[in-house]
Write a protein that holds these residues in place. Structure first.
Motif, PDB file in Angstrom:
ATOM      1  N   MET A   1       0.833  -1.206   0.000  1.00 18.40           N
ATOM      2  CA  MET A   1       0.000   0.000   0.000  1.00 18.40           C
ATOM      3  C   MET A   1       0.862   1.247   0.000  1.00 18.40           C
ATOM      4  O   MET A   1       1.779   1.371   0.787  1.00 18.40           O
ATOM      5  CB  MET A   1      -0.905  -0.003   1.237  1.00 18.40           C
ATOM      6  CG  MET A   1      -2.382  -0.100   0.900  1.00 18.40           C
ATOM      7  SD  MET A   1      -3.246   1.466   1.048  1.00 18.40           S
ATOM      8  CE  MET A   1      -3.109   1.814   2.797  1.00 18.40           C
ATOM      9  N   LEU A   2       0.525   2.177  -0.860  1.00 16.90           N
ATOM     10  CA  LEU A   2       1.288   3.414  -0.913  1.00 16.90           C
ATOM     11  C   LEU A   2       1.001   4.269   0.319  1.00 16.90           C
ATOM     12  O   LEU A   2      -0.114   4.270   0.816  1.00 16.90           O
ATOM     13  CB  LEU A   2       0.923   4.209  -2.173  1.00 16.90           C
ATOM     14  CG  LEU A   2       1.499   3.680  -3.483  1.00 16.90           C
ATOM     15  CD1 LEU A   2       0.890   4.421  -4.653  1.00 16.90           C
ATOM     16  CD2 LEU A   2       3.003   3.800  -3.499  1.00 16.90           C
ATOM     17  N   PRO A   3       2.026   4.968   0.805  1.00 18.99           N
ATOM     18  CA  PRO A   3       1.812   5.842   1.961  1.00 18.99           C
ATOM     19  C   PRO A   3       0.893   7.005   1.620  1.00 18.99           C
ATOM     20  O   PRO A   3       0.776   7.396   0.454  1.00 18.99           O
ATOM     21  CB  PRO A   3       3.220   6.336   2.277  1.00 18.99           C
ATOM     22  CG  PRO A   3       4.000   6.145   1.020  1.00 18.99           C
ATOM     23  CD  PRO A   3       3.384   4.984   0.307  1.00 18.99           C
ATOM     24  N   ALA A   4       0.253   7.564   2.647  1.00 18.41           N
ATOM     25  CA  ALA A   4      -0.676   8.674   2.437  1.00 18.41           C
ATOM     26  C   ALA A   4       0.053   9.890   1.894  1.00 18.41           C
ATOM     27  O   ALA A   4      -0.467  10.629   1.065  1.00 18.41           O
ATOM     28  CB  ALA A   4      -1.381   9.020   3.748  1.00 18.41           C
ATOM     29  N   ARG A   5       1.266  10.066   2.352  1.00 23.22           N
ATOM     30  CA  ARG A   5       1.989  11.270   1.974  1.00 23.22           C
ATOM     31  C   ARG A   5       3.458  10.952   1.824  1.00 23.22           C
ATOM     32  O   ARG A   5       4.055  10.334   2.697  1.00 23.22           O
ATOM     33  CB  ARG A   5       1.798  12.277   3.106  1.00 23.22           C
ATOM     34  CG  ARG A   5       1.858  13.672   2.607  1.00 23.22           C
ATOM     35  CD  ARG A   5       1.415  14.619   3.689  1.00 23.22           C
ATOM     36  NE  ARG A   5       2.310  15.735   3.571  1.00 23.22           N
ATOM     37  CZ  ARG A   5       2.711  16.483   4.570  1.00 23.22           C
ATOM     38  NH1 ARG A   5       2.297  16.243   5.780  1.00 23.22           N
ATOM     39  NH2 ARG A   5       3.531  17.475   4.352  1.00 23.22           N
ATOM     40  N   LEU A   6       4.024  11.345   0.720  1.00 29.18           N
ATOM     41  CA  LEU A   6       5.431  11.087   0.424  1.00 29.18           C
ATOM     42  C   LEU A   6       5.979  12.340  -0.236  1.00 29.18           C
ATOM     43  O   LEU A   6       5.627  12.639  -1.372  1.00 29.18           O
ATOM     44  CB  LEU A   6       5.536   9.887  -0.528  1.00 29.18           C
ATOM     45  CG  LEU A   6       6.928   9.492  -1.006  1.00 29.18           C
ATOM     46  CD1 LEU A   6       7.762   8.938   0.152  1.00 29.18           C
ATOM     47  CD2 LEU A   6       6.823   8.449  -2.118  1.00 29.18           C
ATOM     48  N   VAL A   7       6.805  13.092   0.497  1.00 29.76           N
ATOM     49  CA  VAL A   7       7.291  14.363  -0.060  1.00 29.76           C
ATOM     50  C   VAL A   7       8.794  14.515   0.133  1.00 29.76           C
ATOM     51  O   VAL A   7       9.354  14.139   1.159  1.00 29.76           O
ATOM     52  CB  VAL A   7       6.594  15.588   0.574  1.00 29.76           C
ATOM     53  CG1 VAL A   7       5.149  15.670   0.143  1.00 29.76           C
ATOM     54  CG2 VAL A   7       6.713  15.583   2.073  1.00 29.76           C
ATOM     55  N   PRO A   8       9.443  15.083  -0.876  1.00 27.91           N
ATOM     56  CA  PRO A   8      10.852  15.432  -0.719  1.00 27.91           C
ATOM     57  C   PRO A   8      10.971  16.793  -0.044  1.00 27.91           C
ATOM     58  O   PRO A   8      10.399  17.773  -0.512  1.00 27.91           O
ATOM     59  CB  PRO A   8      11.356  15.479  -2.167  1.00 27.91           C
ATOM     60  CG  PRO A   8      10.159  15.799  -3.003  1.00 27.91           C
ATOM     61  CD  PRO A   8       8.937  15.400  -2.219  1.00 27.91           C
ATOM     62  N   VAL A   9      11.695  16.847   1.059  1.00 27.07           N
ATOM     63  CA  VAL A   9      11.945  18.123   1.740  1.00 27.07           C
ATOM     64  C   VAL A   9      13.308  18.626   1.273  1.00 27.07           C
ATOM     65  O   VAL A   9      14.327  17.981   1.543  1.00 27.07           O
ATOM     66  CB  VAL A   9      11.946  17.934   3.274  1.00 27.07           C
ATOM     67  CG1 VAL A   9      12.244  19.251   3.973  1.00 27.07           C
ATOM     68  CG2 VAL A   9      10.617  17.339   3.746  1.00 27.07           C
ATOM     69  N   LEU A  19      10.224  12.558   3.386  1.00 26.77           N
ATOM     70  CA  LEU A  19       9.308  12.471   4.506  1.00 26.77           C
ATOM     71  C   LEU A  19       8.086  11.681   4.069  1.00 26.77           C
ATOM     72  O   LEU A  19       7.492  11.978   3.033  1.00 26.77           O
ATOM     73  CB  LEU A  19       8.909  13.875   4.968  1.00 26.77           C
ATOM     74  CG  LEU A  19       7.984  13.925   6.188  1.00 26.77           C
ATOM     75  CD1 LEU A  19       8.423  15.024   7.138  1.00 26.77           C
ATOM     76  CD2 LEU A  19       6.537  14.124   5.792  1.00 26.77           C
ATOM     77  N   LEU A  20       7.783  10.661   4.851  1.00 29.29           N
ATOM     78  CA  LEU A  20       6.631   9.814   4.565  1.00 29.29           C
ATOM     79  C   LEU A  20       5.735   9.831   5.794  1.00 29.29           C
ATOM     80  O   LEU A  20       6.225   9.686   6.911  1.00 29.29           O
ATOM     81  CB  LEU A  20       7.153   8.413   4.254  1.00 29.29           C
ATOM     82  CG  LEU A  20       6.212   7.302   3.823  1.00 29.29           C
ATOM     83  CD1 LEU A  20       7.013   6.215   3.129  1.00 29.29           C
ATOM     84  CD2 LEU A  20       5.472   6.727   4.998  1.00 29.29           C
ATOM     85  N   ALA A  21       4.452  10.070   5.595  1.00 32.27           N
ATOM     86  CA  ALA A  21       3.542  10.171   6.743  1.00 32.27           C
ATOM     87  C   ALA A  21       2.217   9.500   6.437  1.00 32.27           C
ATOM     88  O   ALA A  21       1.801   9.429   5.272  1.00 32.27           O
ATOM     89  CB  ALA A  21       3.307  11.637   7.098  1.00 32.27           C
ATOM     90  N   ASP A  22       1.556   9.015   7.488  1.00 34.85           N
ATOM     91  CA  ASP A  22       0.214   8.456   7.302  1.00 34.85           C
ATOM     92  C   ASP A  22      -0.834   9.508   7.683  1.00 34.85           C
ATOM     93  O   ASP A  22      -0.491  10.627   8.082  1.00 34.85           O
ATOM     94  CB  ASP A  22       0.044   7.138   8.082  1.00 34.85           C
ATOM     95  CG  ASP A  22       0.088   7.326   9.591  1.00 34.85           C
ATOM     96  OD1 ASP A  22      -0.055   8.477  10.075  1.00 34.85           O
ATOM     97  OD2 ASP A  22       0.271   6.321  10.300  1.00 34.85           O
ATOM     98  N   ASP A  23      -2.112   9.129   7.558  1.00 37.50           N
ATOM     99  CA  ASP A  23      -3.194  10.099   7.799  1.00 37.50           C
ATOM    100  C   ASP A  23      -3.306  10.502   9.265  1.00 37.50           C
ATOM    101  O   ASP A  23      -3.913  11.522   9.588  1.00 37.50           O
ATOM    102  CB  ASP A  23      -4.533   9.525   7.321  1.00 37.50           C
ATOM    103  CG  ASP A  23      -4.608   9.492   5.800  1.00 37.50           C
ATOM    104  OD1 ASP A  23      -4.009  10.389   5.167  1.00 37.50           O
ATOM    105  OD2 ASP A  23      -5.247   8.573   5.250  1.00 37.50           O
ATOM    106  N   GLU A  24      -2.719   9.690  10.144  1.00 35.75           N
ATOM    107  CA  GLU A  24      -2.797  10.017  11.579  1.00 35.75           C
ATOM    108  C   GLU A  24      -1.629  10.893  12.019  1.00 35.75           C
ATOM    109  O   GLU A  24      -1.510  11.216  13.206  1.00 35.75           O
ATOM    110  CB  GLU A  24      -2.822   8.729  12.414  1.00 35.75           C
ATOM    111  CG  GLU A  24      -4.204   8.086  12.521  1.00 35.75           C
ATOM    112  CD  GLU A  24      -4.642   7.426  11.229  1.00 35.75           C
ATOM    113  OE1 GLU A  24      -3.872   6.595  10.709  1.00 35.75           O
ATOM    114  OE2 GLU A  24      -5.734   7.755  10.728  1.00 35.75           O
ATOM    115  N   GLY A  25      -0.738  11.233  11.073  1.00 40.85           N
ATOM    116  CA  GLY A  25       0.354  12.133  11.428  1.00 40.85           C
ATOM    117  C   GLY A  25       1.612  11.450  11.919  1.00 40.85           C
ATOM    118  O   GLY A  25       2.504  12.104  12.455  1.00 40.85           O
TER     119      GLY A  25
END
Ligand code: ZN
Ligand code: FE
Length: 256
Positions: A1-9, A19-25
């Motif tokens: 499953m792909l993560p909710a959020r995947l961003v390059p900082v 940075l990889l984060a789920d919906d619960e933070g």
């Protein structure tokens, strides 16, 4: 499953801290070369850091790890290399990083070449490749041989095509300029170069990108493609790879 959020900082000159984060933070970061840009995002978005992953010992990838670990209590996962002088859980080939939040199951792959102890993390549809595989390029061979780096890249290239490549630097535009000179007949590469230039002009990152696109455009994954093999002298695979890497070492972006 792909993560909710995947961003390059963006960090330092041209590094990306992933940075990889789920919906619960619940969040993880990979290769924090500095702490401040990560702390800003964590604070802004109300995220709690749960783990810090390191791919290799270079300062631009680990410089912020100690500060982030101290501030969050998050464990650090790192390769077995004494040059990483941090309190860390050491991981190597065949081991996994398993987290409950964010829910992740990442395989550790040893990929020597850029450094002798470089590792990559793969799972949940994502590949954190550090300085081994870049979009349309690969890392310099500081400690490994061409044969080692080629084997490492072959391994990463064999992962599923829909895997999202998350690499350690924003080098794509320059990499495309070099690659086009080596393989001018590659239409997918020309398209990728145009896309990357537009992304940068709009202030966007050129990554993540799928491994399918990389296999179609990255010359270091394409040394068996006829046009490129011909251009590289048609020797053994390792010799062709070494020749391509040597040319890239000598390459300078043309002045605009
Ligand atoms: Zn490096
Ligand atoms: Fe780096």
């Amino acid at each position: 499953m792909l993560p909710a959020r995947l961003v390059p900082v963006p960090a330092l000159a041209d590094n990306y801290i992933w940075l990889l984060a789920d919906d619960e933070g619940a969040a993880i970061v990979v290769d924090p070369g500095e702490a401040a840009p990560v702390e800003r995002v964590l604070r802004r978005d109300g995220l709690a850091l749960q783990a810090i992953l390191l791919t290799h010992h270079h300062g631009d990838h680990i410089g912020g790890a100690a500060e982030l670990a101290a501030a969050s209590g998050a464990p650090v996962y790192a390769p077995r290399d004494p040059r990483i002088g941090l309190d860390a859980r050491r991981v190597g080939d065949g081991e996994c990083v398993v987290l409950e939040a964010p829910a992740l199951d990442l395989d550790v792959l040893e990929v020597p070449g850029h450094t002798a102890t470089h590792i990559a993390f793969f799972g949940n549809g994502v590949l954190f490749s550090g300085d081994t595989l870049f979009s349309v390029g690969c890392g310099r061979l500081f400690e490994g041989t061409p044969a080692q780096m080629l084997a490492s890249l072959d391994r990463l290239a064999a992962l599923p095509g829909d895997t999202l490549l998350c690499c350690g630097h924003e080098y794509t535009v320059a990499n495309c300029a070099f690659a086009i000179g080596q393989e001018p007949g590659n239409a997918a590469l020309a398209e990728r170069a145009a896309q990357a230039a537009n992304q940068r002009a709009a202030g966007q990152a050129t990554v993540p990108v799928t491994l399918d696109v990389e296999r179609a455009t990255n010359p270091f994954l394409r040394i068996d493609a006829p046009e490129l093999a011909m251009a590289l002298g048609q020797g053994e695979r390792v010799a062709r790879f070494a020749e391509l890497r040597r040319r890239k070492d000598d390459f300078r972006m043309p002045a605009r």
